[in-house]
Design a protein around this motif. Structure first.
Motif, PDB file in Angstrom:
ATOM      1  N   UNK A 183     -27.398  27.237 -31.039  1.00 23.78           N
ATOM      2  CA  UNK A 183     -27.510  27.429 -29.597  1.00 23.78           C
ATOM      3  C   UNK A 183     -26.604  26.429 -28.888  1.00 23.78           C
ATOM      4  N   UNK A 184     -25.792  26.930 -27.954  1.00 22.98           N
ATOM      5  CA  UNK A 184     -24.812  26.065 -27.290  1.00 22.98           C
ATOM      6  C   UNK A 184     -24.887  26.194 -25.776  1.00 22.98           C
ATOM      7  N   UNK A 185     -24.423  25.156 -25.111  1.00 28.22           N
ATOM      8  CA  UNK A 185     -24.173  25.158 -23.677  1.00 28.22           C
ATOM      9  C   UNK A 185     -22.881  25.946 -23.429  1.00 28.22           C
ATOM     10  N   UNK A 186     -22.814  26.682 -22.335  1.00 29.40           N
ATOM     11  CA  UNK A 186     -21.617  27.494 -22.080  1.00 29.40           C
ATOM     12  C   UNK A 186     -20.365  26.639 -21.931  1.00 29.40           C
ATOM     13  N   UNK A 187     -20.530  25.383 -21.587  1.00 29.32           N
ATOM     14  CA  UNK A 187     -19.367  24.500 -21.465  1.00 29.32           C
ATOM     15  C   UNK A 187     -18.726  24.227 -22.821  1.00 29.32           C
ATOM     16  N   UNK A 188     -19.415  24.573 -23.897  1.00 28.10           N
ATOM     17  CA  UNK A 188     -18.877  24.387 -25.248  1.00 28.10           C
ATOM     18  C   UNK A 188     -18.174  25.639 -25.766  1.00 28.10           C
ATOM     19  N   UNK A 229     -12.936  28.011 -31.331  1.00 26.83           N
ATOM     20  CA  UNK A 229     -12.121  27.421 -32.395  1.00 26.83           C
ATOM     21  C   UNK A 229     -12.920  27.310 -33.688  1.00 26.83           C
ATOM     22  N   UNK A 230     -14.185  26.985 -33.573  1.00 25.61           N
ATOM     23  CA  UNK A 230     -15.012  26.882 -34.772  1.00 25.61           C
ATOM     24  C   UNK A 230     -15.253  28.248 -35.419  1.00 25.61           C
ATOM     25  N   UNK A 231     -15.406  29.301 -34.608  1.00 26.65           N
ATOM     26  CA  UNK A 231     -15.564  30.648 -35.176  1.00 26.65           C
ATOM     27  C   UNK A 231     -14.322  31.026 -35.974  1.00 26.65           C
ATOM     28  N   UNK A 232     -13.158  30.757 -35.431  1.00 26.46           N
ATOM     29  CA  UNK A 232     -11.902  31.085 -36.111  1.00 26.46           C
ATOM     30  C   UNK A 232     -11.820  30.372 -37.463  1.00 26.46           C
TER      31      UNK A 232
END
Length: 349
Positions: A318-323, A329-332
């Motif tokens: 779960x992430x903040x939208x600012x991330x 980049x991490x998905x790639x």
């Protein structure tokens, strides 16, 4: 009209930034939804970076939407304020086309995508789930079972149905051996769903680094494809193989793992050219190389109900939208276990 806040790509390959826009007021057949969570799909990245062509900007991505109904139009009968609902990859379709097929609408002309598309008027752009609320026609809203937490259910609206649909179509179940290529955002859902269907599941991954997870998700076995012995040992073993990876791998190696009349189905889109398929690998055992996209609204609801019955959700970060740009980049780099989900309360000004 209401003011919506979210994040958008303003041009191809640019970072996503805060973006405000207008949503329509609910019509008689509309449902207004307060978006609580939105999953991050690799296709969001491809489209925001215009890697598939046809991108329009500004673009608000997001088609793994989970939220709560805040208002319904006068003609809405299936939903009420407070219901937990989802919105997937499309928000409208042609209801008058001669080729219309309600169970296969995802493959029919006139499909209106949740973002990077235009509404049925041919003019109004669609903006997706990286935003605080959305208004959608009743027929394209899904009911999320009460026992599924909304954050972990959000990825079911794309990743879940992308794997459920081919598993359902090719009848994965007891007595069937199914292999899932890749244990990422798509693959881990495939393992969970195929296992719940009663199939014997094998994970084929480049390495054994996620073996413990794969077995926990329900796989009976796990093999590294970097080991050439894997392809010798598993030759002719599987009824169905689902390829979830976006890398250019040699499909011939995997086709040879199919039994007579076996099928390998593609749900991932390679990012580069793959080696040609040798016709003898298909002809020699009456094998099939196929593809599958998402599912119809009917099948997507069926998938959600199935996941509710078997308590299946996505494993998420779960992430903040600012991330979001860091998350892209991490998905790639395949550096996520196993799906990023945006907590949309973080979009508040």
């Amino acid at each position: 009209m209401t003011l919506a806040r979210g994040y958008a790509a303003l041009a191809a390959k640019e970072q996503l930034v805060p973006f405000s826009f207008e949503r329509r007021a609910p019509r008689a057949d509309d449902v207004a939804i307060d978006i609580k969570f939105c999953g991050v799909c690799h296709s969001d990245i491809h489209q925001a970076r215009d890697e598939w062509g046809g991108a329009t900007f500004p673009m608000v991505p997001g088609h793994e939407i989970a939220g709560v109904v805040t208002a319904v139009g006068a003609d809405v009968t299936k939903f009420k304020v407070g219901d937990h609902v989802g919105v997937g990859c499309f928000v409208d379709s042609c209801t008058t086309c001669g080729t219309r097929h309600a169970d296969l609408e995802q493959y029919m002309p006139g499909l209106v995508q949740t973002y990077n598309s235009v509404e049925a008027d041919g003019v109004t752009p669609t903006f997706g789930g990286y935003s605080d609320h959305i208004v959608v026609k009743e027929g394209y809203v899904l009911s999320i079972p009460a026992n599924l937490p909304l954050d972990k259910a959000a990825p079911l609206l794309c990743a879940g149905i992308t794997l459920y649909s081919p598993l359902n179509h090719w009848k994965a179940g007891p007595g069937k051996k199914v292999a899932i290529i890749g244990l990422g955002g798509l693959g881990h859902m495939g393992v969970k769903i195929a296992h719940a269907m009663g199939a014997e599941v094998t994970v084929l991954s480049q390495s054994l680094s996620k073996q413990e997870d794969g077995l926990r998700f329900g796989a009976a076995s796990y093999y590294a494809t970097s080991d050439k012995e894997t392809f010798k040992k598993l030759a002719g073993q599987f009824d169905l193989i689902i390829n979830t990876v976006g890398a250019a791998i040699d499909w011939n190696d995997y086709i040879r793992l199919l039994k007579i009349d076996g099928t390998m189905t593609l749900v991932g889109v390679p990012d580069a050219a793959t080696p040609p398929v040798n016709a003898f690998n298909l002809i020699g055992a009456r094998r099939t190389l196929a593809g599958s996209m998402i599912g119809s609204i009917k099948e997507t609801q069926e998938m959600l109900d199935f996941c509710g019955k078997h308590n299946i959700t996505s494993d998420i970060e779960l992430i903040d939208i600012k991330m979001i740009n860091e998350a892209y980049e991490r998905v790639v780099k395949s550096d996520v276990r196993y799906r990023f989900v945006i907590d949309m309360k973080s979009v508040a000004p």
